[in-house]
Design an enzyme around this catalytic site. Structure first.
Site, short mmCIF file in Angstrom:
data_model
loop_
_atom_site.label_atom_id
_atom_site.label_comp_id
_atom_site.label_asym_id
_atom_site.label_seq_id
_atom_site.Cartn_x
_atom_site.Cartn_y
_atom_site.Cartn_z
N ASN A 11 0.83 -1.22 0.00
CA ASN A 11 0.00 0.00 0.00
C ASN A 11 0.86 1.25 0.00
O ASN A 11 0.61 2.19 -0.76
CB ASN A 11 -0.93 0.02 1.21
CG ASN A 11 -1.99 -1.03 1.09
OD1 ASN A 11 -2.48 -1.31 -0.01
ND2 ASN A 11 -2.33 -1.66 2.20
N ASP A 68 11.31 5.91 8.95
CA ASP A 68 11.14 5.39 10.30
C ASP A 68 10.30 6.40 11.08
O ASP A 68 10.42 7.60 10.85
CB ASP A 68 12.49 5.16 10.99
CG ASP A 68 12.35 4.21 12.16
OD1 ASP A 68 11.87 3.08 11.95
OD2 ASP A 68 12.70 4.59 13.30
N GLY A 149 -1.62 1.19 15.01
CA GLY A 149 -0.70 1.66 16.05
C GLY A 149 -1.40 2.45 17.13
O GLY A 149 -2.41 2.02 17.69
N TYR A 150 -0.88 3.64 17.41
CA TYR A 150 -1.38 4.48 18.50
C TYR A 150 -2.54 5.39 18.07
O TYR A 150 -2.93 6.29 18.82
CB TYR A 150 -0.25 5.34 19.06
CG TYR A 150 0.90 4.55 19.67
CD1 TYR A 150 0.93 4.27 21.03
CD2 TYR A 150 1.95 4.09 18.87
CE1 TYR A 150 1.98 3.55 21.59
CE2 TYR A 150 3.01 3.37 19.42
CZ TYR A 150 3.02 3.10 20.78
OH TYR A 150 4.06 2.39 21.33
N ARG A 177 3.78 11.22 8.50
CA ARG A 177 4.23 10.48 7.32
C ARG A 177 3.85 11.23 6.05
O ARG A 177 4.64 11.33 5.11
CB ARG A 177 3.65 9.07 7.31
CG ARG A 177 4.31 8.15 6.30
CD ARG A 177 3.85 6.71 6.38
NE ARG A 177 4.12 6.11 7.67
CZ ARG A 177 3.23 6.04 8.69
NH1 ARG A 177 2.02 6.49 8.54
NH2 ARG A 177 3.56 5.50 9.83
P1 IMP Z 1 7.19 2.51 11.42
O1 IMP Z 1 8.58 3.06 11.52
O2 IMP Z 1 6.38 3.16 10.33
O3 IMP Z 1 7.18 1.02 11.34
O4 IMP Z 1 6.45 2.89 12.79
C1 IMP Z 1 6.90 2.43 14.05
C2 IMP Z 1 5.74 2.34 15.03
O5 IMP Z 1 5.22 3.65 15.32
C3 IMP Z 1 4.52 1.56 14.52
O6 IMP Z 1 4.65 0.20 14.79
C4 IMP Z 1 3.39 2.18 15.33
O7 IMP Z 1 3.34 1.63 16.61
C5 IMP Z 1 3.82 3.61 15.44
N1 IMP Z 1 3.24 4.44 14.34
C6 IMP Z 1 3.87 4.85 13.22
N2 IMP Z 1 3.05 5.59 12.45
C7 IMP Z 1 1.88 5.64 13.11
C8 IMP Z 1 0.63 6.26 12.81
O8 IMP Z 1 0.43 6.92 11.77
N3 IMP Z 1 -0.35 6.10 13.72
C9 IMP Z 1 -0.17 5.39 14.87
N4 IMP Z 1 0.95 4.77 15.18
C10 IMP Z 1 1.98 4.91 14.31
#
Ligand code: IMP
Length: 192
Positions: A11, A68, A149-150, A177
């Site tokens: 995605n 990240d 996630g959160y 993001r």
């Molecule tokens: P990653 O680096 O995108 O894998 O994000 C690391 C962790 O941050 C994820 O496993 C979530 O727990 C949290 N996270 C990242 N982006 C989001 C978001 O947009 N909403 C909620 N939690 C997020």
């Protein structure tokens, strides 16, 4: 131009490809034959994005970008930060992570927090970082069922809803993001 996105999330890859001109072709890790898990052993969000991008460029010889993300909570000195995915343990469970965060913030008046995404881009022998931040607050209970996630406990600044209650398009416009991705896309359009 061929550019690897150090991700296997179809995605995410499709979404970013649609925002870029056809002259830039985004390749997944799978597409370049990278099936191993890339180490994410840095102790900062920036460090992990750089580790991932450099791994692909050094081992596979491709220009590449990697992202990240972490949630930084002011009253917890920036925790969980780079450990957001595994805050409550290696099971990487979103419910456990949210429960632990709500427990750790119990009785705390300052509920300010921010999501931070860093994208590291290796292009033509140069490295560039793009950072997107979404400021907000941690709610006292979970609300909403969209996202991941959160999202159910993060209320972005200027909204009465959590990320999990907002439409995905709205979240993408204001999210960490989304902002980091827009900076990357503008840069790539200028330099292609
Ligand atoms: P990653 O680096 O995108 O894998 O994000 C690391 C962790 O941050 C994820 O496993 C979530 O727990 C949290 N996270 C990242 N982006 C989001 C978001 O947009 N909403 C909620 N939690 C997020």
């Amino acid at each position: 131009m061929k550019l690897v996105f150090a991700s296997n999330n179809k995605n995410k890859i499709k979404e970013i490809q649609q925002l870029l001109p056809d002259s830039i072709q985004i390749l997944s890790l799978e597409a370049i034959g990278c099936h191993e898990e890339i180490p994410e052993t840095a102790d900062t969000i920036e460090g992990n994005a750089i580790l991932k991008a450099n791994y692909v460029t050094e081992k596979y010889g491709y220009d590449c970008f990697a992202d990240d993300t972490g949630l930084e909570v002011a009253a917890l000195n920036g925790e969980p930060g780079v450990y957001s995915a595994r805050y409550a343990g290696e099971q990487r469970n979103a419910e456990d992570n949210m429960n632990l965060l709500l427990d750790n913030l119990n009785q705390k008046a300052n509920r300010n927090a921010q999501f931070k995404t860093v994208i590291a881009l290796n292009l033509n022998g140069k490295q560039q970082l793009f950072t997107g931040i979404a400021k907000g607050k941690i709610t006292t209970e979970k609300s909403g069922c969209q996202g991941f996630g959160y999202d159910p406990i993060f209320q972005p600044e200027g909204y009465n809803e959590t990320f999990a209650e907002l439409a995905l398009e709205t979240k993408n416009q204001i999210s960490h993001r989304g902002k980091a991705t827009q900076l990357l896309i503008s840069y790539l359009k200028e330099t292609k």
